[in-house]
Design a protein around this motif. Structure first.
Motif, PDB file in Angstrom:
ATOM      1  N   ALA A   1       5.547  29.191  15.726  1.00 49.61           N
ATOM      2  CA  ALA A   1       6.735  28.722  16.434  1.00 49.61           C
ATOM      3  C   ALA A   1       7.563  29.871  16.981  1.00 49.61           C
ATOM      4  CB  ALA A   1       7.595  27.870  15.508  1.00 49.61           C
ATOM      5  N   LEU A   2       7.369  31.065  16.437  1.00 49.30           N
ATOM      6  CA  LEU A   2       8.125  32.225  16.915  1.00 49.30           C
ATOM      7  C   LEU A   2       7.608  32.753  18.244  1.00 49.30           C
ATOM      8  CD1 LEU A   2       8.535  34.360  13.664  1.00 49.30           C
ATOM      9  CD2 LEU A   2      10.346  33.172  14.893  1.00 49.30           C
ATOM     10  N   LEU A   3       6.394  32.400  18.605  1.00 48.46           N
ATOM     11  CA  LEU A   3       5.772  33.044  19.759  1.00 48.46           C
ATOM     12  C   LEU A   3       6.570  32.866  21.038  1.00 48.46           C
ATOM     13  CD1 LEU A   3       1.982  32.355  19.154  1.00 48.46           C
ATOM     14  CD2 LEU A   3       3.094  34.591  19.308  1.00 48.46           C
ATOM     15  N   GLY A   4       7.160  31.713  21.225  1.00 47.37           N
ATOM     16  CA  GLY A   4       7.896  31.472  22.464  1.00 47.37           C
ATOM     17  C   GLY A   4       9.023  32.459  22.684  1.00 47.37           C
ATOM     18  N   GLY A   5       9.675  32.894  21.613  1.00 43.09           N
ATOM     19  CA  GLY A   5      10.768  33.847  21.754  1.00 43.09           C
ATOM     20  C   GLY A   5      10.437  35.208  21.204  1.00 43.09           C
ATOM     21  N   ALA A   6       9.136  35.509  21.135  1.00 43.15           N
ATOM     22  CA  ALA A   6       8.709  36.735  20.450  1.00 43.15           C
ATOM     23  C   ALA A   6       9.282  37.997  21.081  1.00 43.15           C
ATOM     24  CB  ALA A   6       7.188  36.814  20.423  1.00 43.15           C
ATOM     25  N   LEU A   7       9.476  37.990  22.373  1.00 41.36           N
ATOM     26  CA  LEU A   7       9.968  39.194  23.027  1.00 41.36           C
ATOM     27  C   LEU A   7      11.426  39.474  22.670  1.00 41.36           C
ATOM     28  CD1 LEU A   7       8.380  38.800  26.572  1.00 41.36           C
ATOM     29  CD2 LEU A   7       7.592  40.227  24.677  1.00 41.36           C
ATOM     30  N   ALA A   8      12.131  38.455  22.245  1.00 45.81           N
ATOM     31  CA  ALA A   8      13.560  38.613  21.986  1.00 45.81           C
ATOM     32  C   ALA A   8      13.878  38.890  20.523  1.00 45.81           C
ATOM     33  CB  ALA A   8      14.295  37.348  22.431  1.00 45.81           C
ATOM     34  N   VAL A   9      12.872  38.820  19.649  1.00 44.82           N
ATOM     35  CA  VAL A   9      13.152  38.977  18.229  1.00 44.82           C
ATOM     36  C   VAL A   9      12.172  39.942  17.574  1.00 44.82           C
ATOM     37  CG1 VAL A   9      14.098  36.650  18.002  1.00 44.82           C
ATOM     38  CG2 VAL A   9      11.674  37.054  17.554  1.00 44.82           C
ATOM     39  N   LYS A  10      12.612  40.462  16.433  1.00 41.67           N
ATOM     40  CA  LYS A  10      11.736  41.219  15.548  1.00 41.67           C
ATOM     41  C   LYS A  10      11.539  40.348  14.312  1.00 41.67           C
ATOM     42  CE  LYS A  10      11.359  44.904  18.086  1.00 41.67           C
ATOM     43  NZ  LYS A  10      10.043  45.278  18.680  1.00 41.67           N
ATOM     44  N   PRO A  11      10.369  39.765  14.153  1.00 43.65           N
ATOM     45  CA  PRO A  11      10.198  38.769  13.094  1.00 43.65           C
ATOM     46  C   PRO A  11       9.992  39.379  11.715  1.00 43.65           C
ATOM     47  CG  PRO A  11       8.175  38.990  14.355  1.00 43.65           C
ATOM     48  CD  PRO A  11       9.195  39.873  15.024  1.00 43.65           C
ATOM     49  N   LEU A  12      10.610  38.751  10.721  1.00 45.84           N
ATOM     50  CA  LEU A  12      10.318  39.013   9.329  1.00 45.84           C
ATOM     51  C   LEU A  12       9.479  37.846   8.829  1.00 45.84           C
ATOM     52  CD1 LEU A  12      13.779  40.289   8.081  1.00 45.84           C
ATOM     53  CD2 LEU A  12      11.721  41.647   8.465  1.00 45.84           C
ATOM     54  N   LEU A  13       8.372  38.161   8.189  1.00 46.92           N
ATOM     55  CA  LEU A  13       7.404  37.155   7.786  1.00 46.92           C
ATOM     56  C   LEU A  13       7.150  37.224   6.284  1.00 46.92           C
ATOM     57  CD1 LEU A  13       4.885  37.913  10.673  1.00 46.92           C
ATOM     58  CD2 LEU A  13       6.587  36.092  10.645  1.00 46.92           C
ATOM     59  N   THR A  14       6.548  36.179   5.751  1.00 47.88           N
ATOM     60  CA  THR A  14       6.181  36.164   4.346  1.00 47.88           C
ATOM     61  C   THR A  14       4.863  35.417   4.202  1.00 47.88           C
ATOM     62  OG1 THR A  14       6.996  35.681   2.112  1.00 47.88           O
ATOM     63  CG2 THR A  14       7.411  34.014   3.807  1.00 47.88           C
ATOM     64  N   ILE A  15       4.303  35.481   2.998  1.00 45.72           N
ATOM     65  CA  ILE A  15       3.118  34.686   2.688  1.00 45.72           C
ATOM     66  C   ILE A  15       3.570  33.534   1.796  1.00 45.72           C
ATOM     67  CG2 ILE A  15       0.834  34.649   1.623  1.00 45.72           C
ATOM     68  CD1 ILE A  15       0.982  36.346   4.142  1.00 45.72           C
ATOM     69  N   ALA A  16       3.357  32.315   2.257  1.00 42.18           N
ATOM     70  CA  ALA A  16       3.720  31.121   1.495  1.00 42.18           C
ATOM     71  C   ALA A  16       2.486  30.236   1.374  1.00 42.18           C
ATOM     72  CB  ALA A  16       4.853  30.365   2.183  1.00 42.18           C
ATOM     73  N   ASP A  17       2.078  29.968   0.151  1.00 37.96           N
ATOM     74  CA  ASP A  17       0.878  29.186  -0.125  1.00 37.96           C
ATOM     75  C   ASP A  17      -0.310  29.680   0.688  1.00 37.96           C
ATOM     76  OD1 ASP A  17      -0.705  27.268  -1.352  1.00 37.96           O
ATOM     77  OD2 ASP A  17      -0.269  25.738   0.158  1.00 37.96           O
ATOM     78  N   GLY A  18      -0.458  30.992   0.720  1.00 32.41           N
ATOM     79  CA  GLY A  18      -1.643  31.580   1.312  1.00 32.41           C
ATOM     80  C   GLY A  18      -1.625  31.766   2.806  1.00 32.41           C
ATOM     81  N   ARG A  19      -0.503  31.440   3.447  1.00 32.88           N
ATOM     82  CA  ARG A  19      -0.435  31.543   4.911  1.00 32.88           C
ATOM     83  C   ARG A  19       0.783  32.334   5.362  1.00 32.88           C
ATOM     84  NH1 ARG A  19      -1.801  25.269   6.729  1.00 32.88           N
ATOM     85  NH2 ARG A  19      -3.752  25.069   5.526  1.00 32.88           N
ATOM     86  N   VAL A  20       0.677  32.879   6.572  1.00 32.92           N
ATOM     87  CA  VAL A  20       1.806  33.597   7.153  1.00 32.92           C
ATOM     88  C   VAL A  20       2.858  32.595   7.608  1.00 32.92           C
ATOM     89  CG1 VAL A  20       2.562  35.149   8.988  1.00 32.92           C
ATOM     90  CG2 VAL A  20       0.312  35.469   7.938  1.00 32.92           C
ATOM     91  N   GLU A  21       4.095  32.815   7.169  1.00 29.67           N
ATOM     92  CA  GLU A  21       5.186  31.952   7.597  1.00 29.67           C
ATOM     93  C   GLU A  21       6.377  32.800   8.030  1.00 29.67           C
ATOM     94  OE1 GLU A  21       6.317  28.815   5.009  1.00 29.67           O
ATOM     95  OE2 GLU A  21       4.354  27.829   5.102  1.00 29.67           O
ATOM     96  N   SER A  22       7.147  32.232   8.942  1.00 32.13           N
ATOM     97  CA  SER A  22       8.349  32.911   9.415  1.00 32.13           C
ATOM     98  C   SER A  22       9.426  32.886   8.342  1.00 32.13           C
ATOM     99  CB  SER A  22       8.860  32.209  10.675  1.00 32.13           C
ATOM    100  OG  SER A  22      10.125  32.720  11.039  1.00 32.13           O
ATOM    101  N   LEU A  23      10.108  34.013   8.196  1.00 38.43           N
ATOM    102  CA  LEU A  23      11.193  34.110   7.225  1.00 38.43           C
ATOM    103  C   LEU A  23      12.532  34.171   7.948  1.00 38.43           C
ATOM    104  CD1 LEU A  23      11.276  34.225   4.150  1.00 38.43           C
ATOM    105  CD2 LEU A  23      11.287  36.720   4.302  1.00 38.43           C
ATOM    106  N   GLU A  24      12.655  35.140   8.835  1.00 41.81           N
ATOM    107  CA  GLU A  24      13.894  35.290   9.604  1.00 41.81           C
ATOM    108  C   GLU A  24      13.576  35.931  10.949  1.00 41.81           C
ATOM    109  OE1 GLU A  24      16.902  37.449   7.507  1.00 41.81           O
ATOM    110  OE2 GLU A  24      16.826  36.150   5.734  1.00 41.81           O
ATOM    111  N   ARG A  25      14.499  35.814  11.870  1.00 44.33           N
ATOM    112  CA  ARG A  25      14.408  36.522  13.154  1.00 44.33           C
ATOM    113  C   ARG A  25      15.570  37.492  13.240  1.00 44.33           C
ATOM    114  NH1 ARG A  25      12.850  32.010  17.667  1.00 44.33           N
ATOM    115  NH2 ARG A  25      12.104  30.351  16.296  1.00 44.33           N
ATOM    116  N   VAL A  26      15.256  38.723  13.586  1.00 44.06           N
ATOM    117  CA  VAL A  26      16.279  39.764  13.686  1.00 44.06           C
ATOM    118  C   VAL A  26      16.147  40.410  15.061  1.00 44.06           C
ATOM    119  CG1 VAL A  26      17.260  41.808  12.591  1.00 44.06           C
ATOM    120  CG2 VAL A  26      16.076  40.114  11.199  1.00 44.06           C
ATOM    121  N   ARG A  27      17.283  40.835  15.619  1.00 39.96           N
ATOM    122  CA  ARG A  27      17.286  41.289  17.013  1.00 39.96           C
ATOM    123  C   ARG A  27      16.724  42.683  17.242  1.00 39.96           C
ATOM    124  NH1 ARG A  27      17.369  37.533  20.948  1.00 39.96           N
ATOM    125  NH2 ARG A  27      18.699  35.797  20.324  1.00 39.96           N
ATOM    126  N   THR A  28      16.863  43.583  16.276  1.00 41.62           N
ATOM    127  CA  THR A  28      16.384  44.958  16.473  1.00 41.62           C
ATOM    128  C   THR A  28      15.513  45.384  15.307  1.00 41.62           C
ATOM    129  OG1 THR A  28      18.240  46.021  15.338  1.00 41.62           O
ATOM    130  CG2 THR A  28      18.533  45.520  17.690  1.00 41.62           C
TER     131      THR A  28
END
Length: 290
Positions: free
Chosen positions: A182-209
């Motif tokens: 779901a982050l891909l649409g705004g990927a250019l505008a954010v620096k994503p923080l991710l985590t592993i939840a139940d074995g998969r990559v999930e979005s944690l937060e979006r940060v600007r820089t």
């Protein structure tokens, strides 16, 4: 090999990112995954694919992919361990949602000459490694493969894998992006923080820089540690200076929970590096077994 009375031997894979000296000291058997760079296939690890090779290939747009060890390779590992005296094996691996390695282990276990208990850590990187170490602790104390597997699962479930990537592009290419898509649409505008939840990559937060993202990564790691004794590891790909600085800050802030242990810091292995790309920073926080 571990010297527990049950001769329970621990097997894991190269994505567990355990330091070579730790593997040697604990008698853990490590099965390499493969990295395909251009038309060349390399085993991950010493003498094979290095993180530097992967980072350079990604930067030059050379095709990079990865592959699991085959069931036949896993079977050979189990047969060798049995021939060297193992009476039971616990095989601890990267999340089955991220790699077919666990499936290979399951298939090979069916025909192994000794009982093999397979563990899907539902984790990646050193979180899987810490799970394998928990299994080794039980094996060294004379515990069964079943007991060692339970310890591995418990530590993996309690561990937090947090990471920052400069871009989601490499995760997208490898099909490992999971719920973070779901982050891909705004990927250019954010620096994503991710985590592993139940074995998969999930979005944690979006940060600007990137600087704010790394600061937030530090705060999340401290929060994950809580007030418990923990092991902590910082990993990176082609970002040594930032990793070293983060390691120093975490070592200082978590000193009482580390109880004299170092914060591990190292470059991410070639297989995982191929899926996250240069600039990645990760922190694993693993509560110590009680």
């Amino acid at each position: 090999m571990p010297t527990g009375t049950g001769r329970t031997v621990v097997v894991t894979d190269s994505t567990a990112s355990l330091p070579a000296e730790v593997v040697a000291e604990r008698g853990i058997v490590v099965v390499p995954l493969q990295v395909v760079i251009g038309a060349e296939v390399h085993d991950e690890g010493e003498g094979g694919a290095t993180p530097e090779m992967v980072a350079a290939a990604l930067k030059s747009f050379t095709p990079v992919s990865t592959s699991r060890p085959s069931p036949g390779v896993m079977a050979e590992v189990y047969e060798r361990a049995a021939a060297e005296g193992a009476t039971e094996i616990v095989s601890v691996h990267i999340s089955g949602d991220m790699s077919g390695t666990f499936e290979s282990a399951q298939l090979a276990a069916r025909s192994a000459p000794v009982p093999v208990v397979t563990v899907d850590s539902r984790q990646v990187g050193v979180a899987t490694g810490y799970a394998a170490l928990a299994a080794a602790d039980v094996a060294d104390a004379g515990g069964s493969a079943s007991d060692a597997a339970d310890a591995a699962r418990a530590r993996a479930e309690a561990s937090s894998s947090l990471f920052y990537v400069d871009t989601l592009e490499y995760l997208r290419r490898g099909g490992r992006i999971g719920a973070a898509a779901a982050l891909l649409g705004g990927a250019l505008a954010v620096k994503p923080l991710l985590t592993i939840a139940d074995g998969r990559v999930e979005s944690l937060e979006r940060v600007r820089t990137s600087s704010r993202a790394i600061s937030r990564l530090e705060e999340l790691a401290v929060e994950a540690a809580g007030e418990r004794p923990v092991d902590v590891c910082v990993a990176h790909l082609a970002s040594a200076d930032r990793a070293a600085a983060l390691t120093g800050r975490l070592a200082e802030r978590l000193a009482d929970r580390l109880e004299g242990r170092d914060v591990w810091c190292g470059e991410l292995g070639a297989v995982l590096g191929a899926h996250v790309g240069p600039g990645m920073l990760a922190v694993c926080v693993a509560p110590r077994p009680s």
